[in-house]
Design an enzyme around this catalytic site. Structure first.
Site, PDB file in Angstrom:
ATOM      1  N   HIS A  24     -50.286 -24.599  41.776  1.00 24.39           N
ATOM      2  CA  HIS A  24     -51.521 -23.829  41.955  1.00 24.39           C
ATOM      3  C   HIS A  24     -51.249 -22.693  42.939  1.00 24.39           C
ATOM      4  O   HIS A  24     -50.483 -22.861  43.885  1.00 24.39           O
ATOM      5  CB  HIS A  24     -52.635 -24.725  42.523  1.00 24.39           C
ATOM      6  CG  HIS A  24     -53.997 -24.170  42.300  1.00 24.39           C
ATOM      7  ND1 HIS A  24     -54.561 -23.255  43.152  1.00 24.39           N
ATOM      8  CD2 HIS A  24     -54.893 -24.384  41.313  1.00 24.39           C
ATOM      9  CE1 HIS A  24     -55.759 -22.930  42.702  1.00 24.39           C
ATOM     10  NE2 HIS A  24     -55.998 -23.592  41.585  1.00 24.39           N
ATOM     11  N   ASP A  40     -56.209 -29.496  35.779  1.00 27.93           N
ATOM     12  CA  ASP A  40     -55.968 -29.619  34.329  1.00 27.93           C
ATOM     13  C   ASP A  40     -55.084 -30.799  33.955  1.00 27.93           C
ATOM     14  O   ASP A  40     -54.892 -31.066  32.765  1.00 27.93           O
ATOM     15  CB  ASP A  40     -55.316 -28.317  33.822  1.00 27.93           C
ATOM     16  CG  ASP A  40     -56.292 -27.164  33.933  1.00 27.93           C
ATOM     17  OD1 ASP A  40     -55.981 -26.185  34.647  1.00 27.93           O
ATOM     18  OD2 ASP A  40     -57.385 -27.271  33.364  1.00 27.93           O
TER      19      ASP A  40
HETATM   20  C1  SDX Z   1     -56.202 -23.270  36.917  1.00 24.90           C
HETATM   21  O1  SDX Z   1     -56.711 -19.943  40.505  1.00 24.90           O
HETATM   22  C2  SDX Z   1     -57.469 -20.971  40.273  1.00 24.90           C
HETATM   23  O2  SDX Z   1     -58.276 -21.396  41.065  1.00 24.90           O
HETATM   24  C3  SDX Z   1     -57.283 -21.568  38.888  1.00 24.90           C
HETATM   25  C4  SDX Z   1     -58.025 -22.875  38.618  1.00 24.90           C
HETATM   26  C5  SDX Z   1     -59.518 -22.677  38.570  1.00 24.90           C
HETATM   27  O3  SDX Z   1     -60.238 -23.658  38.802  1.00 24.90           O
HETATM   28  O4  SDX Z   1     -59.958 -21.558  38.199  1.00 24.90           O
HETATM   29  O5  SDX Z   1     -57.699 -23.839  39.601  1.00 24.90           O
HETATM   30  C6  SDX Z   1     -57.647 -23.444  37.239  1.00 24.90           C
HETATM   31  O6  SDX Z   1     -55.855 -22.280  36.315  1.00 24.90           O
HETATM   32  C7  SDX Z   1     -55.217 -24.304  37.422  1.00 24.90           C
HETATM   33  C8  SDX Z   1     -53.737 -23.942  37.054  1.00 24.90           C
HETATM   34  C9  SDX Z   1     -53.473 -24.342  35.615  1.00 24.90           C
HETATM   35  N1  SDX Z   1     -52.156 -23.852  35.180  1.00 24.90           N
HETATM   36  C10 SDX Z   1     -51.116 -24.716  34.995  1.00 24.90           C
HETATM   37  O7  SDX Z   1     -51.154 -25.917  35.219  1.00 24.90           O
HETATM   38  C11 SDX Z   1     -49.863 -24.043  34.431  1.00 24.90           C
HETATM   39  C12 SDX Z   1     -48.633 -24.553  35.179  1.00 24.90           C
HETATM   40  N2  SDX Z   1     -48.666 -24.005  36.547  1.00 24.90           N
HETATM   41  C13 SDX Z   1     -47.909 -22.805  36.823  1.00 24.90           C
HETATM   42  O8  SDX Z   1     -47.838 -21.910  35.772  1.00 24.90           O
HETATM   43  C14 SDX Z   1     -48.224 -22.215  38.202  1.00 24.90           C
HETATM   44  O9  SDX Z   1     -48.131 -23.238  39.107  1.00 24.90           O
HETATM   45  C15 SDX Z   1     -49.534 -21.473  38.408  1.00 24.90           C
HETATM   46  C16 SDX Z   1     -49.751 -20.423  37.380  1.00 24.90           C
HETATM   47  C17 SDX Z   1     -50.685 -22.408  38.424  1.00 24.90           C
HETATM   48  C18 SDX Z   1     -49.442 -20.815  39.790  1.00 24.90           C
HETATM   49  O10 SDX Z   1     -48.475 -19.839  39.687  1.00 24.90           O
HETATM   50  P1  SDX Z   1     -48.010 -18.959  40.974  1.00 24.90           P
HETATM   51  O11 SDX Z   1     -48.918 -19.145  42.101  1.00 24.90           O
HETATM   52  O12 SDX Z   1     -47.740 -17.576  40.478  1.00 24.90           O
HETATM   53  O13 SDX Z   1     -46.693 -19.652  41.405  1.00 24.90           O
HETATM   54  P2  SDX Z   1     -45.285 -19.279  40.857  1.00 24.90           P
HETATM   55  O14 SDX Z   1     -45.303 -19.225  39.363  1.00 24.90           O
HETATM   56  O15 SDX Z   1     -44.770 -18.098  41.602  1.00 24.90           O
HETATM   57  O16 SDX Z   1     -44.452 -20.597  41.275  1.00 24.90           O
HETATM   58  C19 SDX Z   1     -43.745 -20.700  42.520  1.00 24.90           C
HETATM   59  C20 SDX Z   1     -42.490 -21.503  42.191  1.00 24.90           C
HETATM   60  C21 SDX Z   1     -41.619 -20.855  41.110  1.00 24.90           C
HETATM   61  O17 SDX Z   1     -40.301 -21.328  41.310  1.00 24.90           O
HETATM   62  P3  SDX Z   1     -39.264 -20.381  42.208  1.00 24.90           P
HETATM   63  O18 SDX Z   1     -39.272 -19.013  41.550  1.00 24.90           O
HETATM   64  O19 SDX Z   1     -39.814 -20.376  43.597  1.00 24.90           O
HETATM   65  O20 SDX Z   1     -37.935 -21.106  42.094  1.00 24.90           O
HETATM   66  O21 SDX Z   1     -42.864 -22.778  41.665  1.00 24.90           O
HETATM   67  C22 SDX Z   1     -42.406 -22.887  40.325  1.00 24.90           C
HETATM   68  C23 SDX Z   1     -42.114 -21.482  39.849  1.00 24.90           C
HETATM   69  O22 SDX Z   1     -41.130 -21.493  38.824  1.00 24.90           O
HETATM   70  N3  SDX Z   1     -43.488 -23.500  39.552  1.00 24.90           N
HETATM   71  C24 SDX Z   1     -43.316 -24.420  38.596  1.00 24.90           C
HETATM   72  C25 SDX Z   1     -44.599 -24.763  38.174  1.00 24.90           C
HETATM   73  N4  SDX Z   1     -45.505 -24.047  38.864  1.00 24.90           N
HETATM   74  C26 SDX Z   1     -44.800 -23.253  39.701  1.00 24.90           C
HETATM   75  N5  SDX Z   1     -42.189 -24.971  38.078  1.00 24.90           N
HETATM   76  C27 SDX Z   1     -42.376 -25.901  37.100  1.00 24.90           C
HETATM   77  N6  SDX Z   1     -43.602 -26.282  36.635  1.00 24.90           N
HETATM   78  C28 SDX Z   1     -44.726 -25.739  37.152  1.00 24.90           C
HETATM   79  N7  SDX Z   1     -45.924 -26.110  36.704  1.00 24.90           N
END
Ligand code: SDX
Length: 431
Positions: free
Chosen positions: A308, A365
């Site tokens: 998140h 989710d």
């Molecule tokens: C919702 O914003 C809100 O409030 C949203 C929400 C709401 O109520 O409105 O809470 C609802 O959208 C919840 C999120 C649902 N999405 C997912 O579950 C999809 C999977 N999650 C990721 O795509 C990600 O965690 C996000 C999109 C939720 C957050 O992305 P960020 O903040 O841009 O973080 P990032 O992608 O930069 O991740 C930081 C690191 C990265 O690795 P490094 O580059 O540091 O090595 O963490 C890794 C990412 O690759 N990472 C993950 C991961 N989430 C982040 N690696 C594997 N699996 C994951 N799920």
């Protein structure tokens, strides 16, 4: 200690005011920066940028705190329901008995769609994604309401009735899109039913027999709606505010919110979680292969439902939904192998340094889809459930902008890094 920030740029010093929120959150107000220094700030994906000051929801991502109008989500989940919480979020206070009755009556009176809107559903292929239908039909519904079509920014008469209509018709459109895609006759809402019960009725009843509404199912779905009702300036709510800032009407702004929510990184994640769990189940993986892939940047896989932008601790909503998941499946005597896989994934990930170092925890989710699947809601409808829940939050944010006399159209700046000045070359001279 000074409440101002000082910025040194090219040997000159600029003083910027700071803002402190109710919970001691701090911001540097840069509204005067460009006029005084010629500089703008750059913050791709807005990870460090506040777009507004808001009174609606507070999140502390490090502590896993979520409050609607100051009330902890745990208390609302335990003591309130979706309709009462929707009122709280939109109008800023828990409703009195009279206010709640007026609001509930407005939701009931506005639960029907204009009769000839039914034909719009005929135009969609049965394979149409319900989020595409929802976004289109919210705008279509606005064409049948004179007050929305003649929208007068800041002077909207009967806002409460229009807001209730949007919340209620979103639920009806959702149910109708399900019925149409399954070749089923439309089931009309019943006055006697409460908000979520009516949704289940419109989804699953038949002309010859009403769906038996089990209280534990209605309660679990109502809780899912409540937990999704608002969440600060997430991607879709920021979209609603962006569109609202142009003074577009409420339906148009929230229809745009539906489109932003649809993405698999946002509200589409609940659908992606179930598809991920199903893939793991079908391949006989106990989850460890998938976790390995999710850690591998080249795999194109993510552990959906994990991570998140704000929560760097357990999403409080995930905790509540996980508990409800166990309760509902036990009461319905359902043992879903996907729930076991989800629990195994959570356990493994929370011990894995990749996820621990990045503070990746289950979000809202991760478990919600298991409950919706147990209720019989098809996976492609999961983001629509999120939209039904989030509608009060979008409306509240729209109202907050509209009620703010100083609100202006949102128009971010950019840094251009394209071609320097060059000139038109006739086609003959091009290589
Ligand atoms: C919702 O914003 C809100 O409030 C949203 C929400 C709401 O109520 O409105 O809470 C609802 O959208 C919840 C999120 C649902 N999405 C997912 O579950 C999809 C999977 N999650 C990721 O795509 C990600 O965690 C996000 C999109 C939720 C957050 O992305 P960020 O903040 O841009 O973080 P990032 O992608 O930069 O991740 C930081 C690191 C990265 O690795 P490094 O580059 O540091 O090595 O963490 C890794 C990412 O690759 N990472 C993950 C991961 N989430 C982040 N690696 C594997 N699996 C994951 N799920």
């Amino acid at each position: 200690m000074s409440k101002e920030a000082t910025l040194e740029l090219e040997g000159k010093s600029y003083t910027l005011p700071t803002v402190t929120g109710t919970e001691n959150e701090k911001a540097v107000d840069i509204s005067s920066l460009r006029a005084n220094s010629g500089y703008i700030t750059l913050d791709e994906a807005y990870g460090n940028t506040g777009s507004c000051v808001s009174k609606i929801t507070f999140i502390d991502g490090d502590k896993g705190i979520l409050r609607y109008r100051g009330i902890p989500i745990e208390e609302l989940a335990d003591k309130s329901n979706f309709v009462e919480t929707a009122y709280l979020i939109i109008y800023g206070n828990l409703p009195t008995r009279a206010q709640l009755k007026t609001f509930s009556d407005l939701l009931t009176e506005n639960s029907f769609l204009p009769e000839n809107m039914k034909f719009h559903f005929e135009g969609f292929p049965s394979t149409a994604h319900p989020m595409a239908i929802l976004s289109a039909m919210i705008n279509a519904a606005s064409c049948f309401d004179e007050k929305v079509m003649r929208w007068q920014w800041g002077k909207v008469k009967e806002f409460e009735a229009i807001a209730a209509k949007l919340i209620s018709q979103t639920r009806t459109i959702a149910a109708y899109s399900y019925r149409k895609s399954h070749g089923l006759p439309l089931i009309y809402p019943k006055k006697a039913y409460k908000f979520t019960e009516n949704f289940l009725h419109m989804m699953f009843s038949m002309p010859y027999e009403d769906y038996e509404i089990k209280p534990e199912i209605a309660k679990a779905l109502d809780l899912i709606f409540l937990l999704h009702a608002d969440h600060e300036q997430n991607c879709s709510t920021s979209t609603v505010r962006m569109v609202a800032s142009s003074q577009a009407n409420l339906f148009a702004s929230c229809s745009a919110g539906v489109c932003a929510l649809w993405g698999p990184l946002h509200g589409g994640a609940n659908q992606a979680v179930l598809e991920m769990l199903d893939e793991i189940h079908k391949t006989g993986d106990d989850g460890s292969k998938f976790i390995a892939a999710a850690k591998d940047k080249n795999s194109g896989k993510k552990l959906m439902g994990f991570g998140h932008r704000v929560y760097k601790n357990y999403d409080p909503r995930a905790k509540i939904i996980k508990k409800s998941c166990d309760e509902v499946l036990t009461k319905l005597h359902i043992s879903d192998p996907l729930l076991d896989i989800a629990k195994h994934l959570e356990e493994a990930a929370l011990k894995d340094s990749y996820f621990v170092e990045r503070k990746l925890y289950p979000n809202v989710d991760f478990y919600s889809g298991i409950i919706m699947r147990a209720i019989g809601i098809p996976v492609e409808m999961f983001p629509v459930m999120f939209a039904i829940g989030r509608m009060p939050g979008w409306i509240a944010n729209y109202k907050e902008i509209m009620d703010e006399p100083k609100s202006r159209i949102c128009r971010p700046r950019q840094i251009y890094n394209g071609a320097a000045l060059n000139h038109y070359v006739p086609i003959e001279g091009r290589k």
